[in-house]
Design an enzyme around this catalytic site. Structure first.
Site, short mmCIF file in Angstrom:
data_model
loop_
_atom_site.label_atom_id
_atom_site.label_comp_id
_atom_site.label_asym_id
_atom_site.label_seq_id
_atom_site.Cartn_x
_atom_site.Cartn_y
_atom_site.Cartn_z
N TYR A 115 6.16 -9.95 7.34
CA TYR A 115 6.22 -8.60 7.58
C TYR A 115 6.33 -8.18 8.73
O TYR A 115 6.25 -9.03 9.85
CB TYR A 115 4.51 -8.16 7.37
CG TYR A 115 4.03 -8.18 5.87
CD1 TYR A 115 4.37 -6.99 5.33
CD2 TYR A 115 3.48 -9.19 5.57
CE1 TYR A 115 3.57 -7.10 4.09
CE2 TYR A 115 3.03 -9.48 4.18
CZ TYR A 115 3.05 -8.10 3.36
OH TYR A 115 2.53 -8.09 2.33
N ASP A 157 0.68 -1.25 -0.10
CA ASP A 157 -0.02 0.04 0.10
C ASP A 157 0.91 1.32 0.10
O ASP A 157 1.97 1.25 0.33
CB ASP A 157 -0.98 0.06 1.27
CG ASP A 157 -1.87 -1.16 1.29
OD1 ASP A 157 -2.33 -1.59 0.13
OD2 ASP A 157 -2.19 -1.32 2.30
#
Lengths: 245, 245
Positions: free
Chosen positions: B110, B52
Site C-alpha cells: 500500500y 474501504d
C-alpha cells in the site's frame, strides 16, 4: 466600504462553469453564498472573466466590496471555512475602490494539460486530455508560433460566442512544455474569445496528429472560417493559470 | 471455462468501497455489471481483498471464470469499454483454474500520500491527506522501523473488524519516501487487518507531530489496546499499490 481583491483556485469538475445560472452549481454562486453567510446580506462578486463548465482555475481573480473591517488573514480564513472544498482561497488584498478584476486585467495565462499514451489513467481523468495517438511536437511548435501576435481571432471562437464587436486580440506566447508522455500548452494573451484556448489546443493536436496541416492557421486568419481549424479540445485539460494586472 | 486474472485501477472517490452492498455504488458491482453486459449472464469476481470507501487502487487484482474465448487484448478492450471512467483495466492474463486472487496473494503493498503544508490544494483533495502542521520525519522513520516484523496487530485494527482468529501478521517494510512538502508511506506485508494501514499512518503522523511518543508502538503490541495508538488516517490518501503472487 473596502474593496477586496482575492485569488481563488477551483476544481471545475463539479461546476457548471463560473457564472451564475439557474439550476446549476457555479463558482460564482458558491462564493456569493459564502459572502452571504459572512455578511448576512447579498454581496456581488466580479471576476477577471468566466470559465466554462469543467474548466479549472489555479489563480482566478475576483473583487467585491464589503462593509466589514477584517484583516487580510481573517478574510482568507472566513472565506475558506464557509466555502465548499473544491474552491480554495489564495492571496487576499485590500485594494483601492477603482480596482476592477476584469477591466484592469492586463493579460491572462492559461495552461492546457495533455497526456498522450496508450494507457488510460483513472486518477487524472478530470484534469487532462488523454490522447491515444502519438503527437509530432515539433510540428505543433511551428503552428504555435504562427498563432502568436495580433490577429482577428473570429475563426478561433465558438459560433455561439457572446463577445460582440472587434475580435482582434494579441497573443504574446503559445509555448509547449514537454515531459515524457505529457505536453502542456501555455497561452498568454491580452484577451480571449469563447473557447479560444480550447480551439487553439484542439487545432495544435490535430496538426500534431496530421489531421490538419500547418497552413490551416493562416487560412483561418484570412477567411475567418471556424471550419478550417481543428477540434475544440475538451474542457477538463484547461486551467486559468494566472491573471496579470 | 477459462480463468482470467485482471489488474484494475480505480479512483475510490465516488465508490462506497470495493465489496458489493445494498444501495451503494461499489467497484465489485460495476465490474460485475460490465461482465453481465459482456456475457449476458451473471459472473462473480474475486479480489485480492476489499478496500474501504474512498480508498483507491493502482493495481488491485481480481479473477473470474468465463465461458468466452477472447484474446487478452480483446478482454481488456471489452472490459474497458463497458466500465465507468473511474475504473481502468491493466494487465489481463489467462491463468490456470486453481489460481485465486485472494488466497494466492503472497504480499501486498500500500502507499499512503501525505502533504504537509499551510496551503490547501483543491486539486489533490481526494488523493492525499493534507496536514497543516510540520512533521518530524526522522521520528516517524524510527516508529516505522518498530512496526516492521511479525507481531500480533490486534491494536492496529478497527474495533468493528470482521477478521476472526489470529491477528498475527508480518510487515516486511514500512518506508517513508520524502519530497519537499510530500511524504509517502509505503507498507508491504503478508496480510492486513481492517484499517490497519490507516492506523499505522495515523500513528506515524501523531508521532511526527509529537501528539504521541515512540513508546506507544511497543505498548500497543504488549497491551493489544487500540487506544494507545494514534488516529486513523482518512481514506483518500490510501492506495492499494501492488499485489504480489
Amino acid at each position: 466600504m473596502q474593496r477586496l481583491k482575492v485569488q481563488i483556485a477551483y476544481d471545475g469538475t463539479l461546476f457548471s462553469g463560473f457564472q451564475v445560472q439557474v439550476n446549476a452549481r457555479t463558482v460564482q454562486e458558491e462564493i456569493e453564498k459564502s459572502l452571504m453567510k459572512i455578511h448576512q446580506q447579498a454581496i456581488r462578486i466580479y471576476a477577471s472573466g468566466r470559465t466554462d463548465s469543467g474548466v479549472h482555475a489555479k489563480a482566478q481573480v475576483i473583487h467585491f466590496d464589503s462593509p466589514l473591517d477584517l484583516t487580510e488573514t481573517n478574510w482568507k480564513r472566513a472565506l475558506q471555512t464557509t466555502l465548499p472544498n473544491d474552491i480554495s482561497i489564495g492571496k487576499v488584498e485590500k485594494v483601492s475602490r477603482d480596482f476592477h478584476a476584469r477591466k484592469d486585467a492586463r493579460d491572462k495565462t492559461y495552461r492546457y494539460f495533455i497526456r498522450y499514451s496508450k494507457d488510460y489513467d483513472v486518477f487524472s481523468r478530470n484534469h487532462e486530455w488523454h490522447i491515444r495517438y502519438p503527437l509530432d511536437i515539433e510540428e505543433m511548435k511551428k503552428a504555435a508560433a504562427q498563432i502568436q501576435g495580433t490577429h482577428d481571432f473570429t475563426s478561433f471562437s465558438a459560433s455561439k460566442t457572446n463577445v460582440k464587436g472587434d475580435k482582434t486580440r494579441t497573443i504574446h506566447n503559445v509555448d509547449l512544455l514537454e515531459s515524457d508522455e505529457h505536453v502542456v500548452v501555455e497561452v498568454t494573451g491580452d484577451g480571449f474569445l469563447t473557447h479560444m484556448v480550447r480551439i487553439i489546443v484542439g487545432t495544435l493536436v490535430d496538426i500534431g496528429s496530421k489531421r490538419k496541416n500547418l497552413q490551416c492557421i493562416q487560412e483561418a486568419f484570412e477567411t475567418n472560417d471556424r471550419r478550417v481549424l481543428g477540434q475544440t479540445a475538451p474542457p477538463q485539460g484547461l486551467f486559468l493559470w494566472k491573471v496579470n494586472y
